[in-house]
Design an enzyme around this catalytic site. Structure first.
Site, mmCIF file in Angstrom:
data_model
loop_
_atom_site.group_PDB
_atom_site.id
_atom_site.type_symbol
_atom_site.label_atom_id
_atom_site.label_comp_id
_atom_site.label_asym_id
_atom_site.label_seq_id
_atom_site.Cartn_x
_atom_site.Cartn_y
_atom_site.Cartn_z
ATOM 1 N N SER A 156 0.971 -1.335 0.136
ATOM 2 C CA SER A 156 0.059 0.040 -0.033
ATOM 3 C C SER A 156 0.947 1.138 0.050
ATOM 4 O O SER A 156 1.705 1.097 -0.734
ATOM 5 C CB SER A 156 -0.742 0.031 1.190
ATOM 6 O OG SER A 156 -1.990 0.970 1.186
ATOM 7 N N HIS B 163 -2.719 -1.300 -3.202
ATOM 8 C CA HIS B 163 -3.849 -0.266 -2.953
ATOM 9 C C HIS B 163 -3.595 0.982 -4.143
ATOM 10 O O HIS B 163 -2.695 1.342 -3.984
ATOM 11 C CB HIS B 163 -4.037 0.116 -1.638
ATOM 12 C CG HIS B 163 -4.226 -1.108 -0.804
ATOM 13 N ND1 HIS B 163 -3.881 -1.014 0.608
ATOM 14 C CD2 HIS B 163 -4.552 -2.381 -1.009
ATOM 15 C CE1 HIS B 163 -4.129 -2.068 1.201
ATOM 16 N NE2 HIS B 163 -4.849 -2.743 0.129
ATOM 17 N N ASP C 5 -4.180 -4.790 5.779
ATOM 18 C CA ASP C 5 -4.740 -5.741 4.841
ATOM 19 C C ASP C 5 -3.272 -6.558 4.694
ATOM 20 O O ASP C 5 -2.368 -6.073 4.878
ATOM 21 C CB ASP C 5 -5.056 -4.973 3.428
ATOM 22 C CG ASP C 5 -5.544 -5.855 2.420
ATOM 23 O OD1 ASP C 5 -5.990 -6.778 2.739
ATOM 24 O OD2 ASP C 5 -5.648 -5.410 1.390
#
Lengths: 271, 194
Positions: free
Chosen positions: B18, B45, B138
């Protein structure tokens, strides 16, 4: 997180088909498995046996279960550049037709159908168009028919509209009521909503444009081919087929009969 | 080469990241051995604009083909697959990709957990999960799933991550096998390239 076993999944799919006529056996396995795990967790079944018992014996619960298995994510002017291509490359070629038939297959709650109606209106074609909007799920259709969306979404939709090449004031297409936006009746007047199951139902008309976006990703290759053949039978020469941003005709028999439009997932039938 | 590598590809690598992870990849990709003999899938992401800028950016750093995943395409070694914006990436048992635009997971679509869990089912002990920089939880559940199936877990050394939370969460909650700086990640990947 619970994880259903492959054999258990087969039992459930057989129950759904034999008892209720819902055929999920050709849905894409990996994502269907996630959907089942998700409902299992959400509805807090302590064991697989209890989940299965409920499915076999509670026909009211089936409605919810089936609704949760299908994905109903949608938005207005989803992928705005796709809509821009419809405006600039597709609609002008349909303008000369006396009558325009469009099918939104798997329309969910209808946001893309209203987007299409706005494009048609701006192209001066709405009065001679008919938009058939179908889905397997009667509840999402009931919601689509109302022409209501959450007001909180309208900022995003308005941005999408502008990116799609819209130059009007987007707010003139709806009236705000409490926390909802209701679209003008004029847009909905040319829409027909109906349940249609792509797995088992047949073609019901001939169309100039079929849109089926992010529905085929939930089907396996065999079912994709079946549905694409159904679309092929429902499209006349020089008509258009539009799919989701990551879907393709590449693995189907339609590939050689359709020519892709530059850049977007829109194909024109040439044979 | 293509025919041959389909048969011999034993390993698969899934990389998740991310905030701060693009910079890591921009350093790792140029030093990867070519051709790539393992399967490589990257889930980052990103903003939900459906453009291909990210794939283009990464492809400038390597001669290995970098491609956004399309629905139903076969998972092949030798290609760097990138999860497309706004879709979860899953893998079927017949080793084809399946896309899914269902609810976000950990506020994310694509979600790293979704791809890691799905890859774990298909690749089992041949899978290496790599979690990079990010300010999100995540990836941890995904790494757990990979471990459960006998795969190998790698995270970026939190001190070298622009956002340490994602690797840190994984280190706290799972049994990570290797905690590596950027150079360490590169050489681990090259050691897989047999």
């Amino acid at each position: 997180m619970v994880m259903i076993e492959d054999e258990q999944m087969d039992l459930l799919l057989t129950d759904l088909f034999e008892r209720y006529g819902y055929d999920f056996t050709h849905y894409a396995r990996a994502s269907l498995k996630r959907r089942i795990n998700r409902v299992w967790s959400l509805d807090k079944f302590p064991s697989f046996a209890e989940l299965r018992y409920r499915i076999r014996n509670d026909s009211e619960y089936i409605k919810r279960f089936v609704e949760e298995l299908t994905v109903n994510v949608t938005e207005m002017f989803r992928d705005p550049f796709f809509y821009r291509a419809l405006r600039t490359d597709v609609l002008p070629t349909l303008a000369a037709k006396p009558f325009i038939r469009i099918w939104h297959a798997g329309c969910s709650t209808g946001e893309e159908v209203f987007s299409m109606a706005i494009l048609l209106k701006e192209a001066g074609l709405l009065h001679k168009s008919l938009l058939y909007a179908t889905d397997i799920n009667p509840d999402v259709l009931a919601s689509a028919r109302k022409g209501i969306v959450a007001l909180s979404q309208m900022k995003q939709y308005s941005e999408n509209y502008v990116l799609s090449g819209g130059v009007a004031d987007f707010s003139m297409y709806y009236t705000a009521q409490y926390s909802y936006a209701k679209f003008l009746d004029e847009l909905a007047e040319r829409m027909v909503f109906s349940t249609h199951n792509l797995v088992s139902d047949r073609s019901f008309n001939e169309f100039d444009l079929i849109l089926c976006r992010n529905v085929l990703i939930y089907f396996d290759k065999a079912l994709q081919q079946r549905v694409l053949s159904l679309f092929d039978e429902s499209l006349g020469l020089l008509s258009y087929l539009a799919l989701g941003a990551k879907e393709t005709l590449r693995f189907s028999t339609l590939e050689t009969k359709y020519r892709p439009l530059n850049g977007e997932k829109i194909w024109r039938k040439i044979v | 080469m293509a025919e041959n590598s389909i048969i011999t590809a034993k390993k698969a690598v899934v990389i998740g990241g991310s905030t701060g992870s693009i910079d890591v990849l921009l350093q790792v990709l140029p030093v990867l051995s070519v051709p790539l003999t393992y399967i490589c899938i990257i889930v980052l992401h990103r903003r939900n604009t459906a453009d291909s800028t990210l794939a283009h950016l990464l492809s400038l750093k390597t001669t290995i083909p970098v491609r956004e995943v399309e629905d139903k395409e076969p998972v092949r070694p030798g290609i760097i697959y990138l999860a497309p914006a706004d879709y979860h990436v899953l893998i079927e048992r017949d080793r084809t990709f399946a896309l899914d635009d269902s609810e976000k997971v950990n506020y994310s679509r694509p979600s790293i957990d979704v791809t890691f869990e799905s890859a774990a089912e298909v690749f089992g002990p041949s899978l290496i999960g790599v979690l990079l920089s990010g300010a999100n939880a995540d990836g941890t559940a995904g790494l757990k799933a990979i471990k459960k199936k006998g795969g190998l877990l790698v995270t970026q050394l939190p001190a070298t991550a622009q956002a340490a939370m994602m690797p840190q969460q994984a280190i706290l909650n799972t049994q990570v096998d290797y905690i590596l700086d950027i150079q360490g990640i590169s050489s681990l990947l090259n050691n897989l390239n047999l």
